[in-house]
Design a protein around this motif. Structure first.
Motif, mmCIF file in Angstrom:
data_model
loop_
_atom_site.group_PDB
_atom_site.id
_atom_site.type_symbol
_atom_site.label_atom_id
_atom_site.label_comp_id
_atom_site.label_asym_id
_atom_site.label_seq_id
_atom_site.Cartn_x
_atom_site.Cartn_y
_atom_site.Cartn_z
ATOM 1 N N VAL A 250 0.803 -1.066 0.052
ATOM 2 C CA VAL A 250 0.047 -0.154 0.041
ATOM 3 C C VAL A 250 0.720 1.227 0.128
ATOM 4 N N LEU A 251 0.285 2.166 -0.647
ATOM 5 C CA LEU A 251 1.062 3.505 -0.605
ATOM 6 C C LEU A 251 0.821 4.289 0.627
ATOM 7 N N CYS A 252 1.474 5.291 0.794
ATOM 8 C CA CYS A 252 1.489 6.239 2.130
ATOM 9 C C CYS A 252 0.497 7.371 1.572
ATOM 10 N N PRO A 253 -0.721 7.644 2.264
ATOM 11 C CA PRO A 253 -1.707 8.347 1.914
ATOM 12 C C PRO A 253 -1.189 9.992 2.212
ATOM 13 N N GLY A 254 0.050 10.216 2.607
ATOM 14 C CA GLY A 254 0.558 11.826 2.485
ATOM 15 C C GLY A 254 1.954 11.867 2.463
ATOM 16 N N ASP A 255 2.409 12.623 3.044
ATOM 17 C CA ASP A 255 4.076 12.704 2.874
ATOM 18 C C ASP A 255 4.710 11.534 3.278
ATOM 19 N N SER A 256 5.273 10.952 2.307
ATOM 20 C CA SER A 256 6.085 9.665 2.854
ATOM 21 C C SER A 256 7.271 9.760 3.408
ATOM 22 N N ALA A 257 7.797 11.024 3.473
ATOM 23 C CA ALA A 257 8.951 11.254 4.408
ATOM 24 C C ALA A 257 8.440 11.533 5.960
ATOM 25 N N LYS A 258 7.284 11.643 6.367
ATOM 26 C CA LYS A 258 6.674 12.033 7.746
ATOM 27 C C LYS A 258 5.605 11.173 8.020
ATOM 28 N N TRP A 259 5.728 9.714 8.013
ATOM 29 C CA TRP A 259 4.558 8.946 8.220
ATOM 30 C C TRP A 259 5.268 7.714 9.072
ATOM 31 N N GLU A 260 4.342 7.013 9.919
ATOM 32 C CA GLU A 260 4.810 5.686 10.702
ATOM 33 C C GLU A 260 3.752 4.865 10.541
ATOM 34 N N ILE A 261 3.665 3.592 10.781
ATOM 35 C CA ILE A 261 2.552 2.596 10.583
ATOM 36 C C ILE A 261 2.410 2.128 12.040
ATOM 37 N N GLY A 262 1.228 1.585 12.407
ATOM 38 C CA GLY A 262 1.190 0.856 13.817
ATOM 39 C C GLY A 262 -0.151 0.119 13.640
ATOM 40 N N SER A 263 -0.367 -0.788 14.780
ATOM 41 C CA SER A 263 -1.588 -1.404 14.840
ATOM 42 C C SER A 263 -2.554 -0.947 15.964
ATOM 43 N N ALA A 264 -3.846 -0.990 15.686
ATOM 44 C CA ALA A 264 -4.937 -0.434 16.727
ATOM 45 C C ALA A 264 -6.182 -1.497 16.224
ATOM 46 N N GLY A 265 -6.616 -1.986 17.263
ATOM 47 C CA GLY A 265 -7.828 -2.858 16.985
ATOM 48 C C GLY A 265 -7.648 -4.266 16.171
ATOM 49 N N GLY A 266 -6.496 -4.601 15.937
ATOM 50 C CA GLY A 266 -6.126 -5.444 14.900
ATOM 51 C C GLY A 266 -6.124 -5.158 13.649
ATOM 52 N N ARG A 267 -6.186 -3.956 13.397
ATOM 53 C CA ARG A 267 -5.917 -3.364 11.956
ATOM 54 C C ARG A 267 -4.774 -2.510 11.907
ATOM 55 N N LEU A 268 -4.322 -2.268 10.508
ATOM 56 C CA LEU A 268 -3.347 -1.557 10.237
ATOM 57 C C LEU A 268 -3.666 0.034 10.173
ATOM 58 N N HIS A 269 -2.851 0.779 10.755
ATOM 59 C CA HIS A 269 -3.216 2.181 10.825
ATOM 60 C C HIS A 269 -1.826 3.054 10.348
ATOM 61 N N CYS A 270 -1.933 4.297 10.111
ATOM 62 C CA CYS A 270 -0.865 4.854 9.779
ATOM 63 C C CYS A 270 -1.204 6.468 10.408
ATOM 64 N N ALA A 271 0.096 7.042 10.858
ATOM 65 C CA ALA A 271 0.173 8.297 11.183
ATOM 66 C C ALA A 271 0.845 9.413 10.347
#
Length: 431
Positions: A250-271
């Motif tokens: 999957v592609l980053c939904p915003g600035d790819s130089a300023k993002w991080e992935i994580g897990s919440a409720g068993g699903r992939l999230h990103c900030a």
């Protein structure tokens, strides 16, 4: 009869005509002591350290907490993340030192000759690596249970890109787990293959899947819904599921130089850093990103005014109280003015996990976990070792962790005999 009297009469009539099931529930609640209600429904939601202290309340509580069924239920219960394993903090750094710490923050119980690095964690089970011994092991830091794991045939250097997958459902009575290691197929190829280890087989196997993952960041690994995910330096996230054998990119939904992935409720999230705030997205069922939480401004993440107790007033008051024998009131808080840190390169997003969606931000030595739904902040300062007073941790190596009492299945290493107790012949070794 007035309108108010009629309403009251209707309410009483409805109560009398309640269903038999509701009446039986009322009788059960009235008959069950409060201590039993707490033991059966509340203890499982406490952090392990807090639950361990309550074993002294009553023998029945101690028996309940020591039960394997309680450990399984505790691992499956939804909870917030407990803290991070940081190299510069000497081990585990909890957000709540009193109730959510681990017995050995540096994992001294592990069979390692030097400091160990926690590669990833899922539902309380952590995969660790000892660089000096070139060895892997899986452990539960809250219970100090551990199991040795053979190193994968191929891996990234110097840090293996390993994600631990732990089934936290109520049916995992053994505490089985799986490890997924991402490895570049060839030097500079940008294509990655995946190796899978399961506690039941005790051996690594190569998966058939290959994925484009140029610049894969080994320390970004996170488990979400049975899939191991990593972030790359080119703005993509790559996931592999051992259960399905499928690869997702999957592609980053915003600035790819300023993002991080994580897990919440068993699903992939990103900030993603968006202007002077943070936007949070969730991976949808169709493989696309969808907005998961309202945009969070830097003013909420790192507020200007911090309430702190007046330390000097407290110390002076205690001294005066001891001299006079009088009870001293709590010191009044003082407002400390701090400069608002702009959301530039000095502020870094970190990975996250847990049942709730909490964005993690590092600003200097301030480590903040912000609940995107309740807007609640939890903050802790990253300590510096004596030899690192002038050096700040840059967030390059870390692992987010959630404490649970999860059971840990011993890995039956391939090729080693298994000792089985026989009533007639004692311990018999089977290949």
């Amino acid at each position: 009869m007035s309108a108010g009297d009629a309403s009251t009469s209707d309410h009483l009539r409805a109560c009398r005509q309640a269903s038999p099931r509701r009446r039986r529930l009322r009788v059960r609640v009235r008959a069950q002591p409060l201590a039993d209600v707490l033991r059966e429904h509340a203890l499982v939601h406490l952090p392990p350290a807090a639950a361990a202290r309550l074993r002294l309340v009553h023998p029945s509580w101690s028996t309940t907490i020591a039960s394997p069924l309680f450990a399984v239920a505790h691992a499956a219960a939804p909870r917030h993340m407990s803290g991070l394993f940081l190299p510069s903090a000497g081990g585990f750094l909890p957000f709540d030192r009193a109730n959510d710490a681990v017995p050995s923050p540096s994992l001294a119980f592990a069979p390692a000759s030097s400091d160990v690095a926690v590669l990833s964690s899922s539902h309380g089970v952590a995969c660790c690596f000892s660089p000096a011994d070139d060895a892997l092991f899986v452990c539960n830091p809250a219970t100090e249970a551990w199991s040795a794991v053979p190193p994968p045939p191929r891996r990234t250097w110097p840090r293996p890109a390993v994600v631990v997958l732990f089934d936290a459902t109520a049916y995992n009575f053994r505490g089985d787990y799986a490890l997924v290691c991402a490895t570049e197929c060839g030097p500079g190829s940008g294509a990655y293959c995946f190796q899978v280890f399961t506690s039941g087989t005790g051996a690594w196997r190569f998966a058939d899947a290959v994925a484009p993952a140029e610049g894969l960041v080994a320390a970004s690994g996170v488990a979400a819904g049975g899939t191991a995910w990593w972030r790359t330096s080119v703005g993509t996230a790559v996931g592999y599921s051992p259960a399905t054998g499928q690869v997702e990119v999957v592609l980053c939904p915003g600035d790819s130089a300023k993002w991080e992935i994580g897990s919440a409720g068993g699903r992939l999230h990103c900030a993603v850093r968006d202007g002077d705030g943070v936007a949070v997205f969730r991976l949808g069922e169709d493989g696309g990103w969808e907005v998961a939480a309202a945009w969070v401004s830097v003013a909420e993440l790192l507020p200007r005014h911090l309430i702190k107790p007046a330390q000097h007033e407290s110390a002076q008051g205690e001294a005066d109280g001891e001299a006079s024998g009088k009870e001293i009131a709590a010191p009044s808080p003082v407002i400390v003015e701090e400069e608002v840190v702009q959301l530039d390169d000095a502020v870094q997003l970190l990975g996250f996990q847990g049942a709730a969606l909490e964005v993690v931000v590092l600003a200097g030595r301030r480590l903040v976990a912000f609940d995107a739904r309740t807007r609640r902040r939890r903050e802790v300062r990253v300590p510096a070792r004596k030899e690192e007073k002038e050096r700040q941790w840059d967030g390059a190596e870390y692992a987010v962790h959630t404490n649970t009492l999860a059971l840990l299945a011993p890995a039956v290493l391939a090729g080693e005999p298994v000792l089985v107790e026989s009533p007639e012949h004692g311990d018999v070794a089977f290949p």
